[in-house]
Design a protein around this motif. Sequence first.
Motif, PDB file in Angstrom:
ATOM      1  N   TYR A   6       0.838  -1.202   0.000  1.00 46.72           N
ATOM      2  CA  TYR A   6       0.000   0.000   0.000  1.00 46.72           C
ATOM      3  C   TYR A   6       0.871   1.249   0.000  1.00 46.72           C
ATOM      4  O   TYR A   6       2.059   1.180   0.252  1.00 46.72           O
ATOM      5  CB  TYR A   6      -0.983   0.025   1.168  1.00 46.72           C
ATOM      6  N   LEU A   7       0.221   2.365  -0.290  1.00 53.19           N
ATOM      7  CA  LEU A   7       0.928   3.641  -0.311  1.00 53.19           C
ATOM      8  C   LEU A   7       0.966   4.235   1.084  1.00 53.19           C
ATOM      9  O   LEU A   7      -0.042   4.212   1.798  1.00 53.19           O
ATOM     10  CB  LEU A   7       0.185   4.635  -1.211  1.00 53.19           C
ATOM     11  N   LEU A   8       2.094   4.773   1.470  1.00 59.78           N
ATOM     12  CA  LEU A   8       2.220   5.469   2.748  1.00 59.78           C
ATOM     13  C   LEU A   8       2.364   6.960   2.450  1.00 59.78           C
ATOM     14  O   LEU A   8       3.398   7.383   1.921  1.00 59.78           O
ATOM     15  CB  LEU A   8       3.461   4.971   3.500  1.00 59.78           C
ATOM     16  N   PRO A   9       1.336   7.768   2.759  1.00 56.85           N
ATOM     17  CA  PRO A   9       1.465   9.203   2.486  1.00 56.85           C
ATOM     18  C   PRO A   9       2.334   9.909   3.530  1.00 56.85           C
ATOM     19  O   PRO A   9       2.105   9.769   4.730  1.00 56.85           O
ATOM     20  CB  PRO A   9       0.021   9.725   2.529  1.00 56.85           C
ATOM     21  N   VAL A  10       3.322  10.635   3.039  1.00 58.32           N
ATOM     22  CA  VAL A  10       4.233  11.406   3.903  1.00 58.32           C
ATOM     23  C   VAL A  10       4.258  12.833   3.356  1.00 58.32           C
ATOM     24  O   VAL A  10       4.315  13.020   2.138  1.00 58.32           O
ATOM     25  CB  VAL A  10       5.646  10.786   3.893  1.00 58.32           C
ATOM     26  N   VAL A  11       4.193  13.804   4.248  1.00 57.37           N
ATOM     27  CA  VAL A  11       4.234  15.208   3.831  1.00 57.37           C
ATOM     28  C   VAL A  11       5.527  15.841   4.312  1.00 57.37           C
ATOM     29  O   VAL A  11       6.070  15.459   5.349  1.00 57.37           O
ATOM     30  CB  VAL A  11       3.029  16.011   4.386  1.00 57.37           C
ATOM     31  N   ALA A  12       6.030  16.816   3.552  1.00 54.52           N
ATOM     32  CA  ALA A  12       7.263  17.495   3.945  1.00 54.52           C
ATOM     33  C   ALA A  12       7.200  18.938   3.466  1.00 54.52           C
ATOM     34  O   ALA A  12       6.442  19.274   2.550  1.00 54.52           O
ATOM     35  CB  ALA A  12       8.479  16.782   3.360  1.00 54.52           C
TER      36      ALA A  12
END
Length: 136
Positions: A6-12
């Motif tokens: 699955y996709l792991l959403p990470v923000v930066a």
Amino acid sequence: MTKAAYLLPVVAAALVDADGRVLLQQRPEGRSLAGLWEFPGGKVEPGETPEAALIRELEEELAITVPQACLAPAAFASAPLDDRHLLLLLYITRKWTGVPRALEASALRWVRPADMHDLPMPPADRPLIGLLDALL
Ligand code: CDP
């Protein structure tokens, strides 16, 4: 080829100062990717919007406050991470309140995008350097 579960959403965030330099933080010993220089940020928790997650992460990691209106979506990149696929969303911000402090990182530094190529960075962050250089 292994299929990502699955996709792991990470923000930066690319925090940009008046001289066009961008804040990077060094991941501490004992964590994954220790020693690498990353754009500050982290995982989007269940139920959070990406923007709310980034505002929270910047408070937790740097003790700064960024108004949501000052977060401009800028670029994205992806990289494999264990059995998952990390999807990194990068926002540019030029306005915040407070002076960034390394609450979780082992060090902070302000770097021009052109000088980032020489730094060890996580695989998802690296493709964003050229995009950032073109945008700033
Ligand atoms: O703070 P939190 O535990 O939510 O996030 P983290 O452990 O700092 O980051 C979650 C995952 O995203 C880790 O595998 C980091 O290596 C990765 N990450 C990244 O590749 N680039 C970033 N700029 C920030 C995080």
